[in-house]
Design an enzyme around this catalytic site. Structure first.
Site, short mmCIF file in Angstrom:
data_model
loop_
_atom_site.label_atom_id
_atom_site.label_comp_id
_atom_site.label_asym_id
_atom_site.label_seq_id
_atom_site.Cartn_x
_atom_site.Cartn_y
_atom_site.Cartn_z
CD GLU A 316 0.06 -1.34 3.17
OE1 GLU A 316 0.32 -1.42 4.37
OE2 GLU A 316 0.04 -2.34 2.41
CG HIS A 340 -6.33 -5.12 1.41
ND1 HIS A 340 -6.98 -5.60 2.52
CD2 HIS A 340 -5.05 -4.91 1.81
CE1 HIS A 340 -6.15 -5.68 3.54
NE2 HIS A 340 -4.96 -5.26 3.14
CD GLU A 341 -2.50 -3.68 -1.12
OE1 GLU A 341 -2.03 -2.91 -0.26
OE2 GLU A 341 -2.51 -4.91 -0.96
CG HIS A 344 -3.52 -0.56 3.57
ND1 HIS A 344 -3.40 -0.66 4.93
CD2 HIS A 344 -3.35 -1.83 3.09
CE1 HIS A 344 -3.17 -1.92 5.26
NE2 HIS A 344 -3.14 -2.65 4.17
CD GLU A 363 -2.52 -5.12 6.59
OE1 GLU A 363 -3.55 -5.12 5.89
OE2 GLU A 363 -1.41 -4.72 6.15
CG ASP A 418 8.72 -9.36 7.81
OD1 ASP A 418 8.03 -8.33 7.85
OD2 ASP A 418 9.81 -9.41 7.20
CE1 TYR A 426 -3.52 -8.19 5.33
CE2 TYR A 426 -2.26 -9.33 7.03
CZ TYR A 426 -2.30 -8.53 5.90
OH TYR A 426 -1.14 -8.08 5.33
#
Length: 649
Positions: A316, A340-341, A344, A363, A418, A426
């Protein structure tokens, strides 16, 4: 990043790369600060036993209580021959203390040539030290500052193996004639190509001059000019303050095509028209989101279509989302990724998680908004299918994770950040918000979200900041409908709370008897009418198959539906997962082509794991070793551990 478009991409997470070197002799004060900051590293077992302190970023060396980087000026040259970016980063600082402490920045595998510091343009060489390297966090850079210094200029170069940079040979691109470069900074990979305070709680503006081979175009998460001449020098400005993980650069043979007044797409010429057609609804998505959640604050929203080695579905980066070409399906079936992006731009870029423990604030909100955007543009049935698939993905993830990893406000100390990426932030985050909507009504919840985005705009916040805001708003306004204890259960406890909403779709439930009838031999596959099936229904139908199918059943499915040759990567992936675990040899040529032509971890990691679990490790090794030169460093790291074991590097 995207949810189920990305969900398996991030189940284990792409791991950071260690490195670093030292330059100049350490002074006592800089060494002490470096050691002090090192105490935030994973090695501090005593600290890991206590509860994490809200607002503390345990994945950054930066001494943000002493200094804040407010602006960065970059002057960088891209060298494809050496796979190196080199130049200068000039940081503008805000001092937060009168103490004469050194400035500590985050780096990973950077070669620091020199550092100057001072006030305004009056800069002088200063001493600096690169400290002890941590395998997750990289290497702290400690800089001795003159009194009242507010500017630091660092000359440096990146490593050819920088964890946040991928260099592609011409044959790895769509055109085949020019090389390609792209960066990927989330979660803590910005430090591998810029020395800075690599923490999401630090927001900064930036300007950049990027020097490239003259035949290539540079684009950034900034104000791109599609009319800029290809002359090898490109100027950029990002006037809105953003966290470091949203700084992004790409260089390649790129053209531009508008899709609307504020939207367009950059891509290699060979992909440009197909991408623009696939994502032509982006402007409508932007307008629909603005109507409910307030104005778009970033001027333009463009897309960059990357080569297929991009390890994620999308990223994003503000003003310019990076997108995998694997979602160009020809029928807009996978455009939830774009929604979705885009979402953001409100949840994540505008209001940002202060640390990676708080990722669900990015998220979960974005996944909720994605579903709402899809409903507004494509209707209620598409919305219900997207929601139901998300719930199924969440249940599958919960069945495969430890309790500690099912908590939305996850404790990541001692781990690579990560590792936070899974369906928990999410889909569990989205389901939590969906429950709030169900309890107080959609109109009231939309007003809450609008107020929330306005209240925290261009800020980085913690889970506890969100809870405090909830106390001041919804919990006071709806005391009969909402319960603080249940809200805390959602955020701080594993699993899904009892009585949580369970989204379902009639478009899926009608497939269950068809699948059962075929499995029972009551109907032939060719007699199943799939003419109006969407990708979502294919995924549901295939993913609901039993673990084991007979050779004749596999051949019947393949013959009836052409699954091995499917051009939709999501359908192909679901089918190849079935083929691997059932040793269906006719699909193995497609499997090998799939694994060697795509670098997206959502697909690669489950397929490689499936090969290993099915006793085909030798095949997995052969394909991986052939393909890894074209994979992103994060993809290599993740899948090396899948194939060779957790200690593989």
């Amino acid at each position: 990043m995207s949810p189920r478009i990305l969900y398996t991409t991030l189940l284990i997470g792409a791991l950071a790369f260690a490195g670093g070197c030292t330059k100049s002799e350490p002074e006592s004060s800089s060494a002490q600060v470096a050691d002090a900051v090192q105490s935030k590293s994973p090695g501090d077992k005593q600290q890991a036993q206590a509860a994490p302190e809200p607002g503390v970023d345990y994945h950054s060396f930066a001494n943000t209580d002493d200094f804040l980087v407010k602006h960065v000026d970059l002057d960088l040259e891209v060298h494809f021959d050496r796979k190196v970016i080199e130049g200068e980063a000039k940081l503008q600082l805000e001092r937060l203390t009168d103490q004469k402490n050194p400035l500590v920045l985050d780096t990973r595998d950077l070669h620091i040539e020199s550092v100057r510091a001072g006030h305004g343009s009056q800069l002088q060489p200063v001493k600096f030290t690169l400290g002890k390297t941590d395998p997750h966090l990289g290497t702290p850079l400690s800089i001795e500052l003159p009194q009242n210094a507010t500017t630091v200029a660092i000359r440096y170069s990146t490593s050819p193996d920088a964890s946040g940079v991928q260099w592609l040979e011409p044959q790895q691109t769509a055109g085949g004639d020019f090389p390609f470069l792209f960066t990927q900074a989330q979660a803590i990979h910005a430090r591998s190509f810029i020395p800075l305070q690599d923490s999401p709680k630090v927001r900064m503006t930036y300007n950049a001059t990027i020097r490239t081979p003259p035949e290539l175009r540079a684009v950034m998460s900034a104000n791109n000019d599609p009319q800029a001449a290809k002359d090898g020098v490109y100027e950029f400005s990002m006037p809105q303050p953003i966290p470091s993980y949203l700084i992004a650069l790409a260089v390649g043979d790129l053209d531009f095509k508008p899709m609307g007044e504020r939207t367009g797409v950059y891509a290699e010429p060979e992909l440009l028209d197909a991408a623009a057609a696939e994502f032509e609804d982006t402007e409508s998505m932007l307008e629909a989101t603005e109507k409910v959640y307030g104005p778009y604050r970033w001027d333009r929203y463009d897309l960059l279509i990357l080569p297929p080695s991009f390890p994620f579905g999308g990223m994003e980066n503000p003003r310019l989302s990076f997108i995998t070409p694997t979602v160009i399906a020809g029928d807009k079936s996978l455009v939830a990724l774009i929604a979705h992006e885009l979402a953001h731009s409100w949840s994540g870029n505008l209001v940002t998680n202060a640390s990676w423990r708080d990722l669900w604030l990015n998220e979960g909100f974005t996944t909720y908004l994605t579903n709402r955007i899809m409903q507004n543009i494509y209707g209620d049935e598409r919305y219900r299918m997207e929601m139901a698939l998300g719930y199924d993905d969440l249940e599958a993830d919960l069945a495969d994770r430890e309790d500690r990893d099912e908590i939305m406000a996850i404790d990541l100390r001692g781990r690579d950040p990560d590792d936070v990426f899974s369906n928990i932030p999410y889909e569990k985050g989205s389901l939590f918000l969906y429950e709030l909507e169900q309890k107080i009504g959609r109109e009231a919840f939309d007003q809450f979200l609008l107020d929330y985005f306005n209240h925290f705009s261009f800020e980085s916040i913690t889970t506890e900041d969100f809870l405090a805001y909830l106390q001041q708003t919804l919990l006071q306004q709806y005391p009969q409908q909402l319960d603080e204890a249940r809200i805390r259960q959602w955020i701080y406890e594993p699993g899904i709370p009892e009585g949580a909403p369970h989204p379902r779709s009639d478009a899926f439930t009608k497939l269950d008897p068809l699948r059962d009838q075929w499995l029972g031999g009551e109907i032939a596959a060719a007699d199943i009418d799939t003419g109006d099936w969407t990708f979502h229904q294919w995924k549901y139908f295939l993913d609901g198959m039993p673990e084991k199918l007979s050779e004749s059943q596999l051949r019947e499915l393949d013959s009836a539906f052409g699954l091995t040759d499917s051009k939709n990567n999501e359908i192909a992936f679901s089918w190849l997962m079935i083929a691997v675990r059932n040793d269906y040899q006719p699909a193995f040529a497609r499997l090998e082509d799939f694994l060697t032509s795509i670098g997206r971890n959502k697909f690669l990691r489950p397929l490689y794991r499936n090969l290993v679990d099915s006793g085909k490790q030798e095949m997995a090794v052969r394909i991986f070793e052939e393909a890894k030169a074209g994979y992103h460093p994060l993809t290599v790291k993740v899948n090396s551990r899948v194939i060779y074991g957790p200690d593989a590097s």
